[in-house]
Scaffold this motif. Sequence first.
Motif, PDB file in Angstrom:
ATOM      1  N   VAL A 107       0.846  -1.200   0.000  1.00 49.18           N
ATOM      2  CA  VAL A 107       0.000   0.000   0.000  1.00 49.18           C
ATOM      3  C   VAL A 107       0.879   1.248   0.000  1.00 49.18           C
ATOM      4  O   VAL A 107       0.618   2.200  -0.741  1.00 49.18           O
ATOM      5  N   LEU A 108       1.926   1.248   0.827  1.00 49.12           N
ATOM      6  CA  LEU A 108       2.846   2.392   0.851  1.00 49.12           C
ATOM      7  C   LEU A 108       3.456   2.627  -0.531  1.00 49.12           C
ATOM      8  O   LEU A 108       3.530   3.760  -1.014  1.00 49.12           O
ATOM      9  N   LEU A 109       3.900   1.555  -1.155  1.00 48.18           N
ATOM     10  CA  LEU A 109       4.494   1.685  -2.492  1.00 48.18           C
ATOM     11  C   LEU A 109       3.475   2.163  -3.514  1.00 48.18           C
ATOM     12  O   LEU A 109       3.776   3.016  -4.353  1.00 48.18           O
ATOM     13  N   HIS A 110       2.280   1.599  -3.452  1.00 53.16           N
ATOM     14  CA  HIS A 110       1.226   1.986  -4.397  1.00 53.16           C
ATOM     15  C   HIS A 110       0.948   3.492  -4.310  1.00 53.16           C
ATOM     16  O   HIS A 110       0.689   4.135  -5.324  1.00 53.16           O
ATOM     17  N   ASN A 111       1.026   4.032  -3.105  1.00 54.77           N
ATOM     18  CA  ASN A 111       0.723   5.452  -2.907  1.00 54.77           C
ATOM     19  C   ASN A 111       1.934   6.364  -3.061  1.00 54.77           C
ATOM     20  O   ASN A 111       1.830   7.566  -2.824  1.00 54.77           O
ATOM     21  N   THR A 112       3.056   5.803  -3.427  1.00 59.61           N
ATOM     22  CA  THR A 112       4.246   6.632  -3.681  1.00 59.61           C
ATOM     23  C   THR A 112       4.722   6.350  -5.103  1.00 59.61           C
ATOM     24  O   THR A 112       4.122   6.823  -6.056  1.00 59.61           O
ATOM     25  N   THR A 113       5.769   5.580  -5.251  1.00 58.74           N
ATOM     26  CA  THR A 113       6.346   5.342  -6.577  1.00 58.74           C
ATOM     27  C   THR A 113       5.620   4.264  -7.365  1.00 58.74           C
ATOM     28  O   THR A 113       5.697   4.232  -8.588  1.00 58.74           O
ATOM     29  N   GLY A 114       4.965   3.364  -6.682  1.00 58.01           N
ATOM     30  CA  GLY A 114       4.325   2.230  -7.337  1.00 58.01           C
ATOM     31  C   GLY A 114       5.263   1.037  -7.405  1.00 58.01           C
ATOM     32  O   GLY A 114       6.485   1.185  -7.396  1.00 58.01           O
TER      33      GLY A 114
END
Length: 151
Positions: A107-114
């Motif tokens: 989720v963190l990645l999805h909401n930042t760089t992907g």
Amino acid sequence: MQGIQDPTLFQKQQALARFLKVDPDSLTVSRGSLYGFKAFFHGSNEAYLVLTDSEATNAAEQAVSEKLWFICLETLFAYFDIDAYPSDVLGRMKTKEIRRVNDEIKVLLHNTTGMPMLQQKMLSCGNRKNLLADYDQAEHFQDGYFIYRLY
């Protein structure tokens, strides 16, 4: 012993047998899959992935998303020069808890760089063998296939 019916799996079995210098009938195919691909077992304590170049890249991309918790801990320990290993957590946490942590990092990645950005960066650094060959972090080549030992 009944032979493998799928021609692609049969070719992979033959390549792995030549690599290991064993009789192909001594290799069995997994029932399930890992990163979307069947594994091969040799005896009770060896497992391998046998993949084409594009399959190996696809499997490594999938491995990134399934090993985020491991990648994060490994990076933190290295950055701060901490003498510990991400695998140490395996005996202290339940698989369900590790999966939950991994999902939260997704989720963190999805909401930042992907995820694609992380996958691309990791593979551009030559990490495919580290992601797929848990046993020795080595990538072997035999008869057009890349071979990774899982354990």
